[in-house]
Design an enzyme around this catalytic site. Sequence first.
Site, short mmCIF file in Angstrom:
data_model
loop_
_atom_site.label_atom_id
_atom_site.label_comp_id
_atom_site.label_asym_id
_atom_site.label_seq_id
_atom_site.Cartn_x
_atom_site.Cartn_y
_atom_site.Cartn_z
N ASN A 159 -8.13 -8.89 18.14
CA ASN A 159 -9.03 -9.11 17.90
C ASN A 159 -10.32 -8.48 18.40
OD1 ASN A 159 -8.55 -10.27 20.47
ND2 ASN A 159 -9.28 -12.05 20.22
N TYR A 160 -10.31 -7.64 19.48
CA TYR A 160 -11.44 -7.25 20.26
C TYR A 160 -11.04 -5.89 20.66
CZ TYR A 160 -14.50 -11.43 19.19
OH TYR A 160 -15.34 -12.05 18.96
N LYS A 182 -1.72 -0.33 27.61
CA LYS A 182 -1.43 -0.14 26.13
C LYS A 182 -2.22 -1.23 25.70
CE LYS A 182 2.20 -1.66 23.92
NZ LYS A 182 1.63 -2.65 22.70
N ASP A 221 9.16 -3.44 27.45
CA ASP A 221 9.45 -4.05 27.96
C ASP A 221 9.57 -2.88 29.80
OD1 ASP A 221 9.58 -6.52 27.83
OD2 ASP A 221 12.30 -6.01 26.90
N GLU A 256 -5.06 -14.38 30.02
CA GLU A 256 -6.00 -15.12 29.38
C GLU A 256 -4.62 -14.97 27.47
OE1 GLU A 256 -9.48 -15.86 26.32
OE2 GLU A 256 -8.38 -14.62 26.04
N CYS A 290 -9.32 -16.32 20.44
CA CYS A 290 -9.07 -17.24 21.35
C CYS A 290 -9.70 -18.93 21.58
CB CYS A 290 -8.39 -17.59 22.64
SG CYS A 290 -9.48 -15.87 23.16
N GLU A 394 -2.37 -22.54 17.51
CA GLU A 394 -3.04 -22.19 17.82
C GLU A 394 -3.55 -21.66 15.99
OE1 GLU A 394 -5.00 -18.44 20.45
OE2 GLU A 394 -2.96 -17.95 19.54
#
Length: 489
Positions: A159-160, A182, A221, A256, A290, A394
Site C-alpha cells: 500500500n505504501y 523483500k 521462509d 507493524e 493499516c 481488518e
Amino acid sequence: MATRAAQRRERLYVDGEWLETENAIPVSDLADGGTFAQVTAADPAAAHAALEAAHEIKPRMRETTVVERAKWCEAIAEGLREREEELAEVIVREAGKPISSARGEVGQAAERFDRAAEEARNVVSQGEYREGSTEGHEGWQAIVKHEPIGAVLCITPYNYPLATTALQVAPALAAGNSVLLKPASKTPISAAILADVISEVDGIPDGAFNFVPGEASEIGDVLSGDDRVNAIAMTGSSGAGKHVARESGMVNLHMELGGNAPAIVFEDADLTDVAGNCAKGSFKYAGQRCSAVSRVLAHESVHDELVELIDGQMDAWTAGDLFEEDTAFGPLISEEQADWVTELVEDAVDKGAEIVRGGSRRAPEGVPDELADQFFEPTLLANVPHDARIVDEEQFGPIAAVTTFSDEEEAIEIANSSDLALDAAVFTSDHKRAMNVANRVDAGAVRINGAPSHGLGDIPFGGNKDSGIGREGLDASIHEMMREKSIIL
C-alpha cells in the site's frame, strides 16, 4: 492519463551486482490495465546469496562512521527526488494510487532518508557514562554505546511501496546495518528504482544493500528463517507477521501489522469536524491503510446526525483517471481484496446494518474491463450491529461502518473487542474524558480529535495484540536496529 512506455524489466541486486533468474513476476497496471512491468523473481539460491553477502559485510559496516552513513542517506534522498516523476508514475500503476498521493509518497520517502541521517547522528552522540553504585562495584566506570545490530531483513507492503520501504531501509542503513529488501510481490517496481538509486551512491560497500523480490512461498521462509539475519522489519498483515515470527528464531522483530482503528465519537464532539475526519480516515486510498478509520463508534444520541454528515462528505470521494489531480482513489489492489470487502459488507447487512450509500462493486466510466471488478464504491453503513465481522476484522476497503454505544464503558469495551490494536481516535470537547479514554483504549496510538495518521515517523507508532511488535518511526526504528554495548573500565 500518462503514456505508458514499453514494458520495463527490473532485476535483483545482490552483493553489488544486478542478476537475473529464470522466473519473473508480472506487475499489473492498475491505471490502464494489462502488465506494465516485470521483475526478476529471486529463487532460494539467489536468496542465500543475498543472505551471505549481507552477513559477510557486517564487520565492514560496523566500521563505518555515522558521518559516512549520513552522507549515503542524503545522497539517496537526492536520488529519489531526481526521479520523482518516474517514481510517481510507477506508484500510480503498481499500487493504484492517485498521482497527487503518489507524488507525496515520493517526497515523504526522500525526507525519511534525510531525517534518518539526522536521527542516526543523534543516537550515536547519546552514549552514556555510568559509575558503579552498589557494594563491590565501587569505582567501576562504564561507557554504554550504540552499535549496529547486523543484517536487517526488510519486508514491505503493497500500500505504501516506497514510503514504508524508506521507513525501514533508511534507519537500517543509517544505523550501520546491511540490508535485505523483500518488497511486496504486487508492488516491487518502486523498490527496484530505490535499489538503482542506492547502487549509484558512492561509498556503500557491495553487500550492504540487497534487493530480493520474489514470491513469499518461494523465498519467504528462506530469508526469515536464516540465522544470518539479526533483525526483521516488517509491515504487513497479522497472519503473515505471525508466520514470520514463528520462522524467525532469535532475532529482533520490528513489526507493524494489521489494524482496525475505532473512532469513538462522544455527544459533545464537533460533528462536522468528526464527519470530515472519518470520511478521510475511511476512504483515503480506498481504505487500504493499516491506520484507516475502520469503525465509527458514535454515541447513540448523535448516530443519525453523524451518519447524515458523513454522507454529505462522500461526494468528494470519487474514483476516476488516476493521473488526474482531482481523483480521490482508484481500484483495490486485486479482485481477491474486493471479494474480501464484499464479504464483510454482506455480513454486516445480513446482521442488520443499513447501507446509506454505496455497498457494491462499481467502476467509473472508461475503466478497462479487466480492472472493473477491483473497484468498490465508497460505502457508508449505519446501525452496524456489534457482532458484525467488520467491527472486529481488518477491512482494507473504502467502508465507513457506524455503530453505537450508550456510555463510556461500552465504548471502551467495543473498541477493545478486536484482536487488532494499532490505532484509535477519540472525538470529544472534554479534555478529561479524552485523556481517560485514550489511556484505557488498547492501541499503540490514540489520536484526539483527528483521524489516525503516522506521518513521517516523528512519533513512535506500532500495535498491540495482533497488530505488531515494537514501534516504528525514525528515531524508534534506529534504536530497534541498534544494540547497546557496555564497555566497563
